[in-house]
Design a protein around this motif. Structure first.
Motif, short mmCIF file in Angstrom:
data_model
loop_
_atom_site.label_atom_id
_atom_site.label_comp_id
_atom_site.label_asym_id
_atom_site.label_seq_id
_atom_site.Cartn_x
_atom_site.Cartn_y
_atom_site.Cartn_z
N PRO A 554 0.90 -1.38 -0.29
CA PRO A 554 0.02 0.23 0.22
C PRO A 554 0.88 1.41 0.00
N PHE A 555 1.76 1.57 -1.29
CA PHE A 555 2.33 2.35 -1.06
C PHE A 555 1.79 3.82 -1.39
N LEU A 556 1.82 5.13 -0.78
CA LEU A 556 1.05 6.64 -0.93
C LEU A 556 2.05 6.96 -1.39
N HIS A 557 1.82 8.20 -2.25
CA HIS A 557 2.84 8.25 -3.30
C HIS A 557 2.15 10.12 -2.94
N TRP A 558 3.17 10.83 -3.62
CA TRP A 558 3.18 12.56 -2.94
C TRP A 558 1.67 13.22 -2.96
N GLU A 559 0.93 12.61 -3.74
CA GLU A 559 -1.00 13.51 -3.77
C GLU A 559 -1.55 12.76 -4.00
N ALA A 560 -2.81 12.40 -3.26
CA ALA A 560 -4.08 12.21 -3.36
C ALA A 560 -4.59 11.84 -4.63
N PRO A 561 -5.30 10.81 -5.49
CA PRO A 561 -5.79 11.41 -6.72
C PRO A 561 -6.50 12.24 -7.15
N ALA A 562 -6.10 13.13 -7.72
CA ALA A 562 -7.23 14.23 -8.80
C ALA A 562 -8.33 13.70 -8.58
N THR A 563 -8.57 13.13 -8.66
CA THR A 563 -10.79 13.56 -9.07
C THR A 563 -11.02 12.50 -7.12
N SER A 564 -9.94 12.96 -5.88
CA SER A 564 -10.71 11.71 -5.13
C SER A 564 -11.78 13.20 -4.35
N HIS A 565 -11.44 14.02 -4.71
CA HIS A 565 -12.04 15.18 -3.71
C HIS A 565 -13.97 14.41 -2.89
N TRP A 566 -14.62 13.84 -4.29
CA TRP A 566 -16.17 13.31 -4.15
C TRP A 566 -15.79 12.18 -2.84
N LEU A 567 -14.22 11.85 -2.73
CA LEU A 567 -14.73 10.68 -0.93
C LEU A 567 -14.26 11.50 0.34
N THR A 568 -14.91 10.88 1.29
CA THR A 568 -14.51 11.66 2.58
C THR A 568 -14.34 11.00 3.18
N ALA A 569 -13.70 10.70 4.59
CA ALA A 569 -12.97 9.96 5.69
C ALA A 569 -14.45 8.77 5.50
N ARG A 570 -15.39 9.11 5.68
CA ARG A 570 -16.36 7.83 6.29
C ARG A 570 -16.76 6.70 5.72
N GLU A 571 -15.93 7.47 3.49
CA GLU A 571 -16.08 6.10 2.64
C GLU A 571 -15.16 5.06 2.56
N VAL A 572 -13.17 6.13 3.46
CA VAL A 572 -12.09 5.14 3.47
C VAL A 572 -12.42 4.29 4.43
N MET A 573 -12.66 4.91 5.72
CA MET A 573 -12.23 4.76 6.43
C MET A 573 -12.32 3.06 6.73
N SER A 574 -12.28 2.39 7.85
CA SER A 574 -12.07 0.67 8.41
C SER A 574 -12.71 0.90 9.32
N SER A 575 -14.39 0.29 9.30
CA SER A 575 -15.20 0.23 10.70
C SER A 575 -16.48 -1.28 10.48
N PRO A 576 -16.52 -1.88 11.83
CA PRO A 576 -16.46 -0.84 13.31
C PRO A 576 -14.81 -1.16 13.37
N VAL A 577 -14.24 -0.61 14.35
CA VAL A 577 -13.25 -0.51 15.19
C VAL A 577 -13.50 -1.03 16.43
N THR A 578 -12.70 -2.02 16.67
CA THR A 578 -11.99 -2.09 18.19
C THR A 578 -11.06 -1.62 19.04
N CYS A 579 -12.26 -1.06 20.23
CA CYS A 579 -11.56 0.33 20.89
C CYS A 579 -11.70 -0.99 22.24
N LEU A 580 -10.83 -0.33 23.43
CA LEU A 580 -10.30 -0.47 24.44
C LEU A 580 -10.42 0.28 25.18
N ASN A 581 -11.36 -0.03 26.35
CA ASN A 581 -11.28 1.34 28.31
C ASN A 581 -9.63 1.37 28.79
N ARG A 582 -10.08 2.54 29.27
CA ARG A 582 -8.85 3.57 29.34
C ARG A 582 -8.27 1.71 30.91
#
Length: 748
Positions: A554-582
């Motif tokens: 999963p190599f990340l280049h210098w810039e995000a894809p030019a046509t990626s402004h239509w995506l938000t963090a909600r679309e790319v994130m992984s969920s649900p997430v395993t959380c731990l209590n303090r």
């Protein structure tokens, strides 16, 4: 690039957050449909799980937990100054040791090549008149195969990651990807060797040799180690080409994302020390102590005299040669890609890899001998000839076979010959046939189970057809023999071919200028490399990028894809997430880490306000490696209260376990200990980077790439965890909107 043991599509693997890639929702909220059999095959050909698949990412941002902050606050100004001096000392050691290794390689290669070529030359001269040249061919093939067999056995059976040039692997490391054993003690070309030296020296120990010198313990973390590996890669480039500035730019161009002035100076210092060390010891070896005339392993010689000059009307010719280099480079990359696919499917066993390497060595010797045997390009052998091993063969007395000069030599000497030999040394037919055969041989060679790169073969191919262009221009144009110096065009062709294959621009320009010792050609080389990159990128990616994709990295280049402004963090994130209590139950932590169905490496830590019905809110982030250390040292609340703990856990305990933390299976936790509680407050990163779920993908990408992040927590308006972004989530969307639409169309 290395041994392939599995063939699994990348999208089926779990992320660092543990969420599978296929289940990621698209913009409309629906899940991605499963691949058809045809698309699965095409996808498998593009990205696969290999033997060197990264297990996790690297942390290039300091984990600011309470232990770290306490240590930093206790350190005096003089302590910080001593650390800075230590960084300079480490960089100096990296440069010195890399230069020594380069010196050793140069001497050994020169001696072994001298013995091989001298033995074969004497054998050919012996049997030229009496007949029986087939014995000479057999001798050449056997010598080639025997040497290659040794290197291939070491790579195929002991260290597959050492295959190739090492540049794609180091590029991935600098990008933030942990590829197992990439900087372990091993053989490799100079850039890879420099990075390995840097990784070992900066940590003050060698896990391969199982020795810990108890020094530089402060640098045992990803942030510091990456900076030193950058210096090692730069020192390797400097030692190889005698190009310290080019080495610095190479590290910057091939993966660095955040730099500061002092770090750049330290990397430059390592590069200069590497070049000086190589120079100094080679001067002693050549019985000229103190004469620093060998700046690098690859010495192209200096362009001097009238041949250095070029005219304004030649610039379009140089640009045209850049376009040719881009086309040939694209062809080279496509052929090598399909050849790599073939190797993955049919040449995946170590014994087969060794046999293929030996076959290539034998075929190379056979083709070279055949080309020399049937060549009638005879040139007079002057009193000041520069040919190292001139072969007369069927030429008249006082003449030598020109084809043998190209084949019967080390590649770097052949490059120097094409750059600096007088006009008339080669005829066009010789150069044309040499270019054609060497092109396909080099394409077949790259990717074998041996430690070998593509720089010198590419330069040799380009120098051959570039010199051919110079000869043709001198023939077909008036006064061409005056301005169309073949050596000048050989240099331009070499830059065009190498640029067309690897697609490097800034660093390669400086490397070529420094290696030739003349800044006059700076502008032509820059224009040629830019043209080669533009033309080549139109057809296919660079060779290193292709092999990175073939590794499913999963190599990340210098810039995000030019046509990626239509995506938000909600679309790319992984969920649900395993959380731990303090304050979490030990049994819960052990079960979470032991779950083999996921591959969690980062866990958001949440806290619930007492007496409130609101969902838990984010208060920190903790890594799997930290939890492993805590479990190993039994950092439980009950033990602390009963005063059974011997001492307070320190950062040294984490550094001693770095970088190969023990697996959870090696940690023994009794049934009673499972009921204990663990307080994560002191060890978690209390200030993790977070973004709202409506943040655009380009902004997420910038944060991730510029800060060297490993995890980015996605929260809602009330600071509740809704997802987690890792580099695999970002890399999944590298195609952009149109690429995703095409992929979805193919799937349906």
């Amino acid at each position: 690039m290395a041994n392939i043991t599995k063939k699994v599509s990348w999208s089926s693997r779990a992320d660092e957050s543990g969420a599978a890639g296929e289940g990621t929702p698209l913009l409309n909220g629906s899940e991605q449909p499963r691949h058809s059999r045809q698309v699965q095959l095409a996808w498998w050909l593009t990205v696969r799980l290999t033997a060197v698949t990264p297990e996790e990412s690297l942390d290039y941002d300091n984990i600011e937990n309470q232990l770290f902050l306490e240590e930093e606050r206790k350190m005096s100004y003089m302590g910080f100054r001593c650390l800075e001096i230590s960084r300079w000392v480490v960089c100096g050691l990296i440069g010195f040791l890399t230069g020594l290794i380069a010196c050793f390689i140069d001497i050994v290669v020169e001696q072994l090549a001298g013995i091989k070529y001298q033995v074969v030359k004497e054998n050919i001269e012996k049997f030229t008149e009496v007949g029986g040249l087939s014995i000479s061919l057999l001798l050449w093939a056997v010598l080639n195969s025997a040497i290659v067999m040794l290197g291939a056995i070491i790579v195929a059976f002991f260290e597959p990651i050492a295959a190739g040039s090492g540049i794609p692997q180091i590029k991935c490391y600098l990008n933030g990807i942990k590829i197992p054993r990439v900087v372990r003690l091993k053989e490799g070309p100079m850039i890879h060797s420099g990075a390995v030296v840097a990784a070992g020296v900066s940590q003050g120990r060698s896990t391969s040799l199982k020795r810990d010198f108890k020094i530089f313990e402060y640098f045992r973390r990803d942030t510091e180690k990456r900076d030193f590996v950058s210096a090692g890669a730069a020192a390797g480039v400097s030692a190889a080409f005698g190009a310290p500035v080019g080495g610095v730019l190479f590290s910057l161009e091939e993966g660095a994302s955040f730099w500061n002035q002092m770090l750049t100076w330290r990397i430059f210092f390592a590069s200069m020390i590497s070049t000086f060390t190589l120079n100094f010891f080679l001067s002693i070896y050549h019985n000229k102590p103190g004469e620093l005339s060998n700046p690098g392993l690859i010495n192209f010689g200096r362009f001097q005299g009238d041949s250095v000059a070029y005219n304004l009307y030649e610039i379009p010719l140089f640009i045209a040669m850049g376009a040719i280099g881009g086309l040939l480079g694209a062809l080279f990359n496509v052929l090598n890609y399909w050849l790599t696919i073939f190797r993955i499917r049919y040449v995946h066993r170590p014994c087969l890899q060794v046999m293929e390497a030996m076959l290539v060595a034998a075929v190379t010797a056979t083709v070279s001998f055949t080309m020399i045997y049937f060549s009638n390009d005879c040139q007079p052998l002057g009193p000041e000839h520069t040919e190292e091993y001139p072969l007369q063969l069927f030429c008249a007395d006082g003449e030598y076979n020109s084809m043998a000069t190209a084949f019967f030599n080390t590649p770097e000497r052949s490059v120097r010959s094409l750059f600096h030999n007088q006009p008339g040394t080669y005829n066009p037919l010789t150069l044309g046939l040499f270019t054609l055969t060497y092109f396909f041989l080099a394409c077949w060679t790259y990717g074998l189970a041996v430690s070998a790169g593509v720089f010198i073969p590419s330069l040799l191919i380009g120098a051959a057809w570039g010199r051919l262009c110079g000869i043709l221009l001198a023939t077909i144009t008036p006064d061409g023999s005056i301005w169309a110096d073949p050596g000048k065009y050989a240099l331009i062709g070499a830059a065009a071919q190498l640029g067309g294959i690897v697609r490097m621009t800034l660093s390669l320009t400086v490397i070529m200028v420094e290696a030739t010792g003349n800044v006059t050609y700076g502008l032509p080389i820059m224009l040629v490399l830019m043209t080669a990159k533009i033309v080549g990128d139109y057809f296919v990616e660079g060779l290193y990028d292709i092999h990175i994709k073939l590794q499913s990295v999963p190599f990340l280049h210098w810039e995000a894809p030019a046509t990626s402004h239509w995506l938000t963090a909600r679309e790319v994130m992984s969920s649900p997430v395993t959380c731990l209590n303090r304050i979490e139950k030990v049994g819960t932590i052990v079960d979470t880490l032991s779950n083999t169905s996921t591959n969690h490496n980062g866990f958001p830590v949440v806290v619930k306000v007492s007496g409130s019905d609101e969902p838990p809110k984010l208060c920190g982030l903790i890594l799997r490696s930290q939890l492993i250390v805590l479990l190993k040292h039994k950092v439980f609340v009950e033990l602390a209260r009963s005063r059974l703990t011997q001492r307070k856990l320190q950062l040294k305990d984490f550094r001693d376990a770095y970088p190969r933390f023990p697996p959870i299976q090696s940690i023994h936790v009794s049934q009673d200990e499972r009921e204990c509680m663990m307080d994560l407050t002191e060890f978690m990163n209390a200030t993790p980077y977070t973004v709202p779920q409506e943040t655009s993908l380009p902004r997420v990408f910038k944060l991730f790439r510029a800060l060297g992040l490993r995890h980015l927590v996605v929260v809602d308006d009330e600071n509740r965890v809704v997802g987690l972004v890792t580099r695999k989530d970002l890399a999944r969307y590298h195609l952009g909107k149109h690429g995703l639409e095409e992929l979805q169309l193919a799937q349906t």
